[in-house]
Motif scaffolding. Structure first.
Motif, PDB file in Angstrom:
ATOM      1  N   GLU A  25       0.830  -1.208   0.000  1.00 45.66           N
ATOM      2  CA  GLU A  25       0.000   0.000   0.000  1.00 45.66           C
ATOM      3  C   GLU A  25       0.866   1.261   0.000  1.00 45.66           C
ATOM      4  O   GLU A  25       0.537   2.246  -0.657  1.00 45.66           O
ATOM      5  N   GLN A  26       1.969   1.230   0.720  1.00 45.47           N
ATOM      6  CA  GLN A  26       2.886   2.378   0.728  1.00 45.47           C
ATOM      7  C   GLN A  26       3.494   2.583  -0.656  1.00 45.47           C
ATOM      8  O   GLN A  26       3.607   3.713  -1.126  1.00 45.47           O
ATOM      9  N   MET A  27       3.860   1.497  -1.326  1.00 43.89           N
ATOM     10  CA  MET A  27       4.384   1.601  -2.688  1.00 43.89           C
ATOM     11  C   MET A  27       3.350   2.202  -3.624  1.00 43.89           C
ATOM     12  O   MET A  27       3.684   3.032  -4.476  1.00 43.89           O
ATOM     13  N   VAL A  28       2.089   1.796  -3.477  1.00 41.00           N
ATOM     14  CA  VAL A  28       1.014   2.324  -4.323  1.00 41.00           C
ATOM     15  C   VAL A  28       0.854   3.825  -4.076  1.00 41.00           C
ATOM     16  O   VAL A  28       0.732   4.606  -5.026  1.00 41.00           O
ATOM     17  N   VAL A  51      11.488 -14.663   0.165  1.00 42.86           N
ATOM     18  CA  VAL A  51      11.072 -13.624   1.108  1.00 42.86           C
ATOM     19  C   VAL A  51       9.917 -12.779   0.599  1.00 42.86           C
ATOM     20  O   VAL A  51       9.431 -11.910   1.314  1.00 42.86           O
ATOM     21  N   GLY A  52       9.471 -13.010  -0.631  1.00 41.57           N
ATOM     22  CA  GLY A  52       8.267 -12.346  -1.105  1.00 41.57           C
ATOM     23  C   GLY A  52       8.442 -11.273  -2.151  1.00 41.57           C
ATOM     24  O   GLY A  52       7.533 -10.479  -2.376  1.00 41.57           O
ATOM     25  N   LYS A  53       9.571 -11.231  -2.829  1.00 45.99           N
ATOM     26  CA  LYS A  53       9.804 -10.195  -3.853  1.00 45.99           C
ATOM     27  C   LYS A  53       8.778 -10.285  -4.978  1.00 45.99           C
ATOM     28  O   LYS A  53       8.141  -9.289  -5.325  1.00 45.99           O
ATOM     29  N   THR A  54       8.597 -11.455  -5.525  1.00 45.00           N
ATOM     30  CA  THR A  54       7.656 -11.634  -6.628  1.00 45.00           C
ATOM     31  C   THR A  54       6.232 -11.384  -6.168  1.00 45.00           C
ATOM     32  O   THR A  54       5.451 -10.737  -6.868  1.00 45.00           O
ATOM     33  N   PHE A  55       5.891 -11.847  -4.987  1.00 44.44           N
ATOM     34  CA  PHE A  55       4.561 -11.608  -4.436  1.00 44.44           C
ATOM     35  C   PHE A  55       4.289 -10.112  -4.323  1.00 44.44           C
ATOM     36  O   PHE A  55       3.231  -9.627  -4.732  1.00 44.44           O
ATOM     37  N   VAL A  56       5.244  -9.351  -3.778  1.00 50.06           N
ATOM     38  CA  VAL A  56       5.084  -7.904  -3.618  1.00 50.06           C
ATOM     39  C   VAL A  56       4.875  -7.243  -4.975  1.00 50.06           C
ATOM     40  O   VAL A  56       3.963  -6.436  -5.143  1.00 50.06           O
TER      41      VAL A  56
END
Length: 71
Positions: A25-28, A51-56
């Motif tokens: 949400e902060q990135m958006v 660690v979730g890079k692709t998910f993010v």
């Protein structure tokens, strides 16, 4: 090791196991602010495998597309 996003067997939906939602949400918000100001932005997502890079990035893209489709 815990994976960041996992599809549940029942509904096929993605679950945010590592609670990356607030970061996304902060990135958006950043992207929208820079877009409104006509300023370019470049993101770097670093981390070890799992660690979730692709998910993010996938969730970020989905949320940006949802916002611009609504407008």
């Amino acid at each position: 090791m815990v994976f960041a996003g996992v599809k549940t067997k029942n509904q096929g939906e993605i679950v945010d196991l590592l609670k990356r939602g607030p970061f996304i949400e902060q990135m958006v918000r950043f992207a929208n602010n820079f877009s409104d100001s006509k300023i370019g932005i470049c993101y770097g997502i670093n981390g070890e495998w799992g660690v979730g890079k692709t998910f993010v990035l996938n969730e970020f893209e989905k949320r940006i597309q949802e916002e611009y489709i609504q407008e």
